[in-house]
Design an enzyme around this catalytic site. Structure first.
Site, PDB file in Angstrom:
ATOM      1  N   SER A 185     -50.561  35.415   6.249  1.00 53.15           N
ATOM      2  CA  SER A 185     -49.132  35.135   6.407  1.00 53.15           C
ATOM      3  C   SER A 185     -48.210  36.234   5.883  1.00 53.15           C
ATOM      4  O   SER A 185     -47.040  36.253   6.238  1.00 53.15           O
ATOM      5  CB  SER A 185     -48.796  33.812   5.732  1.00 53.15           C
ATOM      6  OG  SER A 185     -49.101  33.880   4.360  1.00 53.15           O
ATOM      7  N   HIS A 213     -51.438  29.666  10.517  1.00 50.75           N
ATOM      8  CA  HIS A 213     -50.447  30.512  11.193  1.00 50.75           C
ATOM      9  C   HIS A 213     -50.912  30.963  12.588  1.00 50.75           C
ATOM     10  O   HIS A 213     -50.200  31.711  13.256  1.00 50.75           O
ATOM     11  CB  HIS A 213     -50.120  31.745  10.347  1.00 50.75           C
ATOM     12  CG  HIS A 213     -49.172  31.454   9.217  1.00 50.75           C
ATOM     13  ND1 HIS A 213     -47.813  31.406   9.389  1.00 50.75           N
ATOM     14  CD2 HIS A 213     -49.398  31.176   7.915  1.00 50.75           C
ATOM     15  CE1 HIS A 213     -47.233  31.119   8.227  1.00 50.75           C
ATOM     16  NE2 HIS A 213     -48.172  30.970   7.307  1.00 50.75           N
ATOM     17  N   LYS A 243     -46.475  23.901  11.187  1.00 54.21           N
ATOM     18  CA  LYS A 243     -45.912  25.213  11.541  1.00 54.21           C
ATOM     19  C   LYS A 243     -45.586  25.217  13.037  1.00 54.21           C
ATOM     20  O   LYS A 243     -44.622  24.595  13.439  1.00 54.21           O
ATOM     21  CB  LYS A 243     -46.839  26.323  11.064  1.00 54.21           C
ATOM     22  CG  LYS A 243     -46.794  26.413   9.529  1.00 54.21           C
ATOM     23  CD  LYS A 243     -47.705  27.404   8.893  1.00 54.21           C
ATOM     24  CE  LYS A 243     -47.468  27.399   7.384  1.00 54.21           C
ATOM     25  NZ  LYS A 243     -48.663  27.572   6.590  1.00 54.21           N
TER      26      LYS A 243
HETATM   27  C1  LIG Z   1     -49.046  26.829   5.330  1.00 53.74           C
HETATM   28  C2  LIG Z   1     -50.493  26.857   5.077  1.00 53.74           C
HETATM   29  C3  LIG Z   1     -51.171  25.731   4.586  1.00 53.74           C
HETATM   30  C4  LIG Z   1     -50.431  24.478   4.176  1.00 53.74           C
HETATM   31  O1  LIG Z   1     -50.090  23.702   5.263  1.00 53.74           O
HETATM   32  P1  LIG Z   1     -49.095  22.458   5.065  1.00 53.74           P
HETATM   33  O2  LIG Z   1     -49.329  21.624   6.260  1.00 53.74           O
HETATM   34  O3  LIG Z   1     -47.721  23.013   4.972  1.00 53.74           O
HETATM   35  O4  LIG Z   1     -49.510  21.776   3.802  1.00 53.74           O
HETATM   36  C5  LIG Z   1     -52.540  25.798   4.446  1.00 53.74           C
HETATM   37  N1  LIG Z   1     -53.224  26.928   4.740  1.00 53.74           N
HETATM   38  C6  LIG Z   1     -52.609  28.030   5.188  1.00 53.74           C
HETATM   39  C7  LIG Z   1     -53.414  29.239   5.509  1.00 53.74           C
HETATM   40  C8  LIG Z   1     -51.220  28.041   5.367  1.00 53.74           C
HETATM   41  O5  LIG Z   1     -50.602  29.140   5.817  1.00 53.74           O
END
Ligand SMILES: *Cc1c(COP(=O)(O)O)cnc(C)c1O
Length: 395
Positions: A185, A213, A243
């Site tokens: 990210s 992502h 996301k």
């Molecule tokens: C954003 C993210 C999460 C967390 O996801 P949520 O649904 O917001 O709890 C987990 N793993 C990765 C790699 C992320 O980028």
């Protein structure tokens, strides 16, 4: 309040505030769309993970409202008592189809998913090889499992091979797993899955890809594993539903046996109430939309390429992202923070990311273009970037 707690809180809060590290949280007044309002002021929003603009999509909103009318606002129980609604079954079948796996299981968040899945399978007799830039929830999930954690240099296949060989040949561990983000990210780079699968096959590693992502973004929307055509080779496909999917929740997709095991052994599934009906139906609608058309995905990439080319043409260093995530590398931490503040003054909301989240001296402002942005909004953002870049002597 007892003195011990009082002292702890005061000294830690003051230390953060004295060092300028205390994060004041901005309150967004209204939806998290292409533009947002904070404190009555409007900004072009380059900080959300709402890649496809689905968080405010009319069809998803209607699906959520209809499900609330038919099923209520809460699921009423944990999944294993009687909180498994027909809506959850429909969602999990849709997720398995989306990911090209036999089965899938939904959780309340992506974070929860990593808490749930790793410790359901790995224990103190096992070892986990983990990319050093993996997400915090992976790190916590690994710790919870009590397995030996072996850090692997970021996307360094030689380091992975050496450490996998050493772990397997030591004979100390029953099982060895490799965990990686699908898309990282902070830089927007993609895991080297074909080489990872090769190494995993050579040493008998369990493979675990958290594609938070990547889903909706890579592989024509189906994710990074699909992008490389490796659905049959990756044991755990993990993702978030918050996301690109635009709602909330997380999932694991894999074989029927894996998912059957997670349904009896993963603690957040057993001991925490399931996704609410409105969210569940909106997610299903969202995933079906992604399977039916690549329109939003194509728009996202078009906007991402437009923003990247625009910033590059102005002379900014935008790193080596392979995805819509667009860092503008500033360097010094303070300067990155000043840059972000000046962008905000001028009406662009893009956050500075500095050490320890990224290596020292690579402070940056991270930009997240989405399918919902218009070219006019992106042009305006690029112009403001140019103005601040010149002001701070960066270009
Ligand atoms: C954003 C993210 C999460 C967390 O996801 P949520 O649904 O917001 O709890 C987990 N793993 C990765 C790699 C992320 O980028």
């Amino acid at each position: 309040m007892v003195q011990t707690l009082n002292t702890f809180l005061e000294s830690n809060l003051n230390e953060l505030k004295d060092n300028g590290l205390y994060n004041e949280i901005d309150i967004v007044e209204g939806a998290n769309g292409a533009e947002i309002t904070i404190g009555g002021k409007q900004y072009i929003n380059l900080s959300s993970n709402n890649y496809l603009g689905l968080a405010t999509n009319e069809d998803l909103k209607k699906a959520a409202k209809d499900a609330i009318d038919s099923h209520g606002v809460g699921a009423g129980a944990v999944r294993t008592i009687n909180g498994t609604l027909d809506l959850h079954k429909e969602l999990e079948e849709t997720l398995a189809q989306f990911k090209g796996t036999e089965s899938a299981i939904a959780y309340q968040s992506g974070f929860n998913c990593n808490m749930a899945a790793i410790s359901a399978v790995m224990n103190k007799h096992d070892a986990i090889l983990s990319d050093e830039l993996n997400h915090a929830s992976i790190i916590d999930g690994c710790r919870l499992s009590k397995a030996k954690i072996i850090r692997v240099n970021h996307s360094d296949m030689e380091d992975l091979r050496n450490k996998a060989k050493e772990a397997v040949e030591s004979g100390q561990y029953n099982k060895v797993m490799y965990i990686t983000d699908g898309v990282f990210s902070m830089d927007g780079d993609v895991a080297k899955l074909p080489e990872i699968v090769e190494i995993a096959e050579e040493f008998g590693l369990i493979t675990y890809v958290d594609d938070a992502h990547g889903s909706g973004v890579m592989g024509k929307g189906a994710g990074t594993v699909k992008h490389f055509g490796l659905q049959d080779k990756i044991d755990f496909q993990i993702g978030t539903l918050s996301k690109a999917i635009g709602v909330v929740g997380g999932y694991v997709a894999g074989t029927k046996d894996l998912i059957d095991w997670l349904k009896v052994a993963s603690r957040p599934f057993l001991f925490s109430t399931s996704l609410a009906p409105g969210d569940t139906k909106a997610i299903t609608e969202s995933v079906k939309k992604l399977m039916a058309s690549t329109e939003l995905h194509d728009k996202l990439w078009d906007n991402a390429n437009y923003l990247k080319e625009g910033l590059k043409a102005k002379g900014f260093d935008i790193g080596h992202s392979e995805t819509p995530i667009t860092p503008v590398i500033i360097g010094e931490e303070k300067k990155a923070q000043t840059f972000s503040k000046r962008l905000m003054d001028e009406g662009v909301y893009a956050k500075a990311i500095v050490f320890p989240t990224v290596p020292r001296g690579t402070g940056r402002v991270r930009n997240m273009p989405t399918a919902a942005h218009t070219k006019e909004q992106l042009d305006k953002a690029i112009d403001i970037y140019e103005k601040i870049g010149k002001e701070l002597g960066l270009i």
